[in-house]
Scaffold this active site. Structure first.
Site, PDB file in Angstrom:
ATOM      1  N   ARG A 225       0.857  -1.185   0.000  1.00  0.00           N
ATOM      2  CA  ARG A 225       0.000   0.000   0.000  1.00  0.00           C
ATOM      3  C   ARG A 225       0.891   1.232   0.000  1.00  0.00           C
ATOM      4  O   ARG A 225       1.939   1.251   0.661  1.00  0.00           O
ATOM      5  CB  ARG A 225      -0.910   0.029   1.237  1.00  0.00           C
ATOM      6  CG  ARG A 225      -2.126  -0.896   1.148  1.00  0.00           C
ATOM      7  CD  ARG A 225      -3.111  -0.430   0.084  1.00  0.00           C
ATOM      8  NE  ARG A 225      -4.301  -1.266  -0.019  1.00  0.00           N
ATOM      9  CZ  ARG A 225      -4.477  -2.236  -0.922  1.00  0.00           C
ATOM     10  NH1 ARG A 225      -3.531  -2.505  -1.807  1.00  0.00           N
ATOM     11  NH2 ARG A 225      -5.606  -2.910  -0.979  1.00  0.00           N
ATOM     12  N   HIS A 273      -1.315  -0.119  -9.969  1.00  0.00           N
ATOM     13  CA  HIS A 273      -2.078  -0.986  -9.047  1.00  0.00           C
ATOM     14  C   HIS A 273      -2.625  -2.217  -9.783  1.00  0.00           C
ATOM     15  O   HIS A 273      -3.821  -2.495  -9.763  1.00  0.00           O
ATOM     16  CB  HIS A 273      -3.216  -0.217  -8.351  1.00  0.00           C
ATOM     17  CG  HIS A 273      -3.658  -0.875  -7.082  1.00  0.00           C
ATOM     18  ND1 HIS A 273      -4.106  -0.187  -5.974  1.00  0.00           N
ATOM     19  CD2 HIS A 273      -3.708  -2.187  -6.720  1.00  0.00           C
ATOM     20  CE1 HIS A 273      -4.415  -1.038  -5.014  1.00  0.00           C
ATOM     21  NE2 HIS A 273      -4.187  -2.269  -5.444  1.00  0.00           N
TER      22      HIS A 273
HETATM   23  P1  NDP Z   1      -2.103 -10.742   5.340  1.00  0.00           P
HETATM   24  O1  NDP Z   1      -3.050 -10.131   6.298  1.00  0.00           O
HETATM   25  O2  NDP Z   1      -2.184 -12.211   5.070  1.00  0.00           O
HETATM   26  O3  NDP Z   1      -0.595 -10.441   5.802  1.00  0.00           O
HETATM   27  C1  NDP Z   1      -0.189  -9.226   6.335  1.00  0.00           C
HETATM   28  C2  NDP Z   1       1.193  -9.403   6.915  1.00  0.00           C
HETATM   29  O4  NDP Z   1       1.659  -8.145   7.401  1.00  0.00           O
HETATM   30  C3  NDP Z   1       1.225 -10.361   8.100  1.00  0.00           C
HETATM   31  O5  NDP Z   1       2.379 -11.149   8.052  1.00  0.00           O
HETATM   32  C4  NDP Z   1       1.278  -9.426   9.299  1.00  0.00           C
HETATM   33  O6  NDP Z   1       1.912  -9.984  10.427  1.00  0.00           O
HETATM   34  C5  NDP Z   1       2.112  -8.309   8.730  1.00  0.00           C
HETATM   35  N1  NDP Z   1       1.918  -7.062   9.454  1.00  0.00           N
HETATM   36  C6  NDP Z   1       0.800  -6.321   9.578  1.00  0.00           C
HETATM   37  N2  NDP Z   1       1.026  -5.215  10.306  1.00  0.00           N
HETATM   38  C7  NDP Z   1       2.333  -5.254  10.653  1.00  0.00           C
HETATM   39  C8  NDP Z   1       3.169  -4.397  11.397  1.00  0.00           C
HETATM   40  N3  NDP Z   1       2.718  -3.250  11.942  1.00  0.00           N
HETATM   41  N4  NDP Z   1       4.462  -4.762  11.575  1.00  0.00           N
HETATM   42  C9  NDP Z   1       4.935  -5.908  11.040  1.00  0.00           C
HETATM   43  N5  NDP Z   1       4.190  -6.751  10.307  1.00  0.00           N
HETATM   44  C10 NDP Z   1       2.904  -6.436  10.118  1.00  0.00           C
HETATM   45  O7  NDP Z   1      -2.247  -9.925   3.991  1.00  0.00           O
HETATM   46  P2  NDP Z   1      -1.911 -10.389   2.488  1.00  0.00           P
HETATM   47  O8  NDP Z   1      -0.576 -11.033   2.483  1.00  0.00           O
HETATM   48  O9  NDP Z   1      -3.036 -11.135   1.907  1.00  0.00           O
HETATM   49  O10 NDP Z   1      -1.873  -8.981   1.754  1.00  0.00           O
HETATM   50  C11 NDP Z   1      -0.949  -7.979   2.158  1.00  0.00           C
HETATM   51  C12 NDP Z   1      -1.338  -6.642   1.546  1.00  0.00           C
HETATM   52  O11 NDP Z   1      -1.067  -6.653   0.160  1.00  0.00           O
HETATM   53  C13 NDP Z   1      -2.826  -6.300   1.612  1.00  0.00           C
HETATM   54  O12 NDP Z   1      -3.185  -5.789   2.878  1.00  0.00           O
HETATM   55  C14 NDP Z   1      -2.949  -5.268   0.547  1.00  0.00           C
HETATM   56  O13 NDP Z   1      -2.700  -3.999   1.096  1.00  0.00           O
HETATM   57  C15 NDP Z   1      -1.830  -5.620  -0.441  1.00  0.00           C
HETATM   58  N6  NDP Z   1      -2.341  -6.093  -1.718  1.00  0.00           N
HETATM   59  C16 NDP Z   1      -1.970  -5.421  -2.852  1.00  0.00           C
HETATM   60  C17 NDP Z   1      -2.425  -5.831  -4.083  1.00  0.00           C
HETATM   61  C18 NDP Z   1      -1.989  -5.146  -5.323  1.00  0.00           C
HETATM   62  O14 NDP Z   1      -2.507  -5.417  -6.411  1.00  0.00           O
HETATM   63  N7  NDP Z   1      -1.031  -4.245  -5.250  1.00  0.00           N
HETATM   64  C19 NDP Z   1      -3.336  -6.986  -4.227  1.00  0.00           C
HETATM   65  C20 NDP Z   1      -3.634  -7.637  -2.975  1.00  0.00           C
HETATM   66  C21 NDP Z   1      -3.155  -7.187  -1.775  1.00  0.00           C
HETATM   67  P3  NDP Z   1       1.260 -11.270  11.195  1.00  0.00           P
HETATM   68  O15 NDP Z   1       1.341 -12.393  10.191  1.00  0.00           O
HETATM   69  O16 NDP Z   1       2.141 -11.486  12.346  1.00  0.00           O
HETATM   70  O17 NDP Z   1      -0.149 -10.881  11.514  1.00  0.00           O
END
Ligand code: NDP
Length: 310
Positions: A225, A273
């Site tokens: 993001r 995007h």
């Molecule tokens: P998930 O919820 O499966 O994973 C998010 C990860 O981020 C987890 O490992 C989580 O840790 C970690 N995390 C969240 N907050 C923090 C923090 N403050 N510090 C450290 N680690 C953190 O999401 P996805 O993998 O499915 O997707 C990730 C992001 O990708 C989406 O939220 C979206 O914004 C983006 N996206 C972009 C797309 C595009 O076309 N550009 C398409 C789809 C998604 P933990 O595992 O410990 O909870």
């Protein structure tokens, strides 16, 4: 009595309706998929995307889950009227697509492809790229997408370090947490990939201080993001060569405004995007399976934690 599934993002109806009806049938559900919800109190499930006009979830008193077509839920998670469980999208085709984007853009930079594609002087300059094992990668976010991308890069030989909120056990990938873990991951990373959600905790995560922790010339890939990166700090780091190149798919404002300095920067590649889109055929199967689970009394998959915001 069939269950009622309200498809809220009307503009996506044509793209999703046939696949959704087929998936509900394949899941063995007696379900009525509806574009309109004249009686919100009779709706069992809502399929949601940010393009939906639906903002007030209060009248949906019987609704057992709101099922997002998007992986990122930052535009709905703070909605105070949403008291129903919220599930985000984890779509195998979207994951594959994200892996392709991350691996493709990482390999472009790793191999220095641009110099060979754009070589108008026909210069024979036999400089070999380093081996993948010599190019450490930091994967910030080790969720559904980050883990898949980290695993794919590891399979190519890149030493990947993962970073997330909680501890993770992923074969072949050391996973770190916290501020110290982030500093450790960044200190050696020649490629940083951000696959974090947009939350207050990830806002400006890659700021001037953290970009300075990278080895000079490191590459940044952001398909997560836009607000995860401090734009001004990134431009300053690109200008000095601290960051060698940034490949960005997501931005604070989308479409990226025409006068944004990213467009003109020689060390920035912009993709609009498109890193990973939700794919109707697979996403509808995921949603139908979640409804089937809910109807069978099983826990919903991919539940969003409201407090954490993802
Ligand atoms: P998930 O919820 O499966 O994973 C998010 C990860 O981020 C987890 O490992 C989580 O840790 C970690 N995390 C969240 N907050 C923090 C923090 N403050 N510090 C450290 N680690 C953190 O999401 P996805 O993998 O499915 O997707 C990730 C992001 O990708 C989406 O939220 C979206 O914004 C983006 N996206 C972009 C797309 C595009 O076309 N550009 C398409 C789809 C998604 P933990 O595992 O410990 O909870």
């Amino acid at each position: 009595m069939p269950i009622t599934v309200h498809f809220a993002p009307a503009g996506l109806w044509d793209a999703y309706q046939p696949a959704m009806v087929a998936a509900l049938q394949a899941a063995g559900l007696d379900a009525h998929l509806t574009l309109d919800a004249p009686d919100p109190g009779a709706v069992d499930y809502i399929i949601y995307a940010p393009s939906a006009t639906l903002q007030d979830f209060t009248p949906f008193t019987r609704t057992k889950a709101v099922l997002s077509l998007w992986a990122g839920v930052e535009r709905i998670v703070g909605n105070a009227t949403l008291t129903q469980p919220l599930c985000r999208m984890v779509d195998p085709a979207m994951t594959e697509t994200m892996v392709a984007w991350v691996v493709g853009h990482a390999l472009r930079l790793h191999l220095g492809m641009d110099a060979h594609i754009n070589n108008p002087g026909h210069v024979w300059n036999p400089v070999c790229p380093p081996a993948p094992r010599e190019r450490p990668v930091a994967m910030l976010g080790m969720g559904a997408l980050g883990t898949a991308c980290a695993t794919a890069l590891t399979a190519l030989g890149f030493p990947v370090t993962g970073w997330s909120t909680g501890p993770k056990v992923v074969p072949g990938i050391p996973c770190l947490q916290g501020e110290d873990g982030l500093a450790q991951a960044l200190a050696t990373a020649q490629i940083v990939v951000t696959l974090l959600p947009r939350t207050p905790g990830t806002e400006n995560l890659l700021d001037a201080r953290r970009l300075a922790m990278l080895p000079r010339g490191a590459y940044v890939l952001n398909p997560g993001r836009g607000p995860i990166i401090d734009d001004a700090a990134l431009i300053a780091a690109l200008d000095t060569g601290q960051v060698g190149h940034a490949t960005l798919d997501v931005f604070r404002v989308e479409p990226l405004p025409a006068d944004h300095p990213f467009w003109a920067h020689a060390r920035v590649t912009i993709t609009p995007h498109i890193a990973a889109d939700t794919r109707p055929a697979t996403a509808c199967t995921v949603i139908a399976d979640n409804i089937r689970r809910s109807e069978a009394g099983l826990p919903l998959l991919h539940l969003v934690d409201r407090a954490r915001g993802y």
